[in-house]
Design a protein around this motif. Structure first.
Motif, mmCIF file in Angstrom:
data_model
loop_
_atom_site.group_PDB
_atom_site.id
_atom_site.type_symbol
_atom_site.label_atom_id
_atom_site.label_comp_id
_atom_site.label_asym_id
_atom_site.label_seq_id
_atom_site.Cartn_x
_atom_site.Cartn_y
_atom_site.Cartn_z
ATOM 1 N N ARG A 1 23.686 84.498 2.574
ATOM 2 C CA ARG A 1 24.009 85.913 2.478
ATOM 3 C C ARG A 1 23.580 86.637 3.742
ATOM 4 N NH1 ARG A 1 21.121 88.061 -2.677
ATOM 5 N NH2 ARG A 1 21.923 90.096 -1.957
ATOM 6 N N ASP A 2 24.257 87.724 4.013
ATOM 7 C CA ASP A 2 23.924 88.616 5.112
ATOM 8 C C ASP A 2 23.824 90.001 4.506
ATOM 9 O OD1 ASP A 2 23.858 90.341 7.285
ATOM 10 O OD2 ASP A 2 25.212 89.122 8.480
ATOM 11 N N ASN A 3 22.598 90.423 4.207
ATOM 12 C CA ASN A 3 22.412 91.699 3.523
ATOM 13 C C ASN A 3 22.837 92.886 4.386
ATOM 14 O OD1 ASN A 3 21.502 90.510 1.179
ATOM 15 N ND2 ASN A 3 19.339 90.635 1.753
ATOM 16 N N ALA A 4 22.736 92.755 5.674
ATOM 17 C CA ALA A 4 23.153 93.842 6.562
ATOM 18 C C ALA A 4 24.652 94.099 6.440
ATOM 19 C CB ALA A 4 22.790 93.509 7.998
ATOM 20 N N LYS A 5 25.401 93.041 6.169
ATOM 21 C CA LYS A 5 26.848 93.162 6.008
ATOM 22 C C LYS A 5 27.263 93.280 4.546
ATOM 23 C CE LYS A 5 27.972 90.569 10.200
ATOM 24 N NZ LYS A 5 28.700 89.391 10.765
ATOM 25 N N GLY A 6 26.295 93.134 3.643
ATOM 26 C CA GLY A 6 26.635 93.192 2.225
ATOM 27 C C GLY A 6 27.549 92.065 1.805
#
Length: 123
Positions: A72-77
């Motif tokens: 996952r990439d939380n910055a990109k959601g």
């Protein structure tokens, strides 16, 4: 209101690879566990993989261990499912889901669902 949108599905030959993406909108899901499930024709929906909010903890169904990787990439959601060494039995509609729980493998524990993306693996 949370919306999850999957992409990246398609037709691939056995042994090939695909990467699925799931993008969340409406609110941040940075504290949610994200999961992938799949449903093949004539079968019940089944757990594929899940990742904790930090990305540190992951869990996989035995059938995909060593072949699929969730991240996952939380910055990109966005949450990803990298699928390699695909088999015809991986053919299904793949769904992205989110839960406020720390980690979950049961679909009933998930609060939000995407519409699904079709993955077809030809032999």
């Amino acid at each position: 209101q949370v919306q999850l949108v999957e992409s990246g599905g398609g037709l691939v030959q056995a042994g090939g690879s695909l990467r699925l993406s799931c993008t969340a909108s409406g609110r941040t899901l940075g504290t949610h566990c994200m999961g992938w499930f799949r449903k093949a024709p004539g079968k019940e929906r089944e757990f594929v993989a899940a990742v904790s909010w930090s990305g540190v903890r992951t869990d996989y169904a035995d059938s995909v261990k060593g072949r699929f990787t969730i991240s996952r990439d939380n910055a990109k959601g966005t949450v990803y499912l990298q699928m390699t060494s695909l088999k015809p039995e991986d053919t299904a509609v793949y769904y992205c889901a989110a839960t406020a729980r720390t980690m979950a493998t049961k679909d009933v524990l998930y609060d939000y669902w995407g519409q699904g993306t079709q993955v077809t693996v030809s032999s």
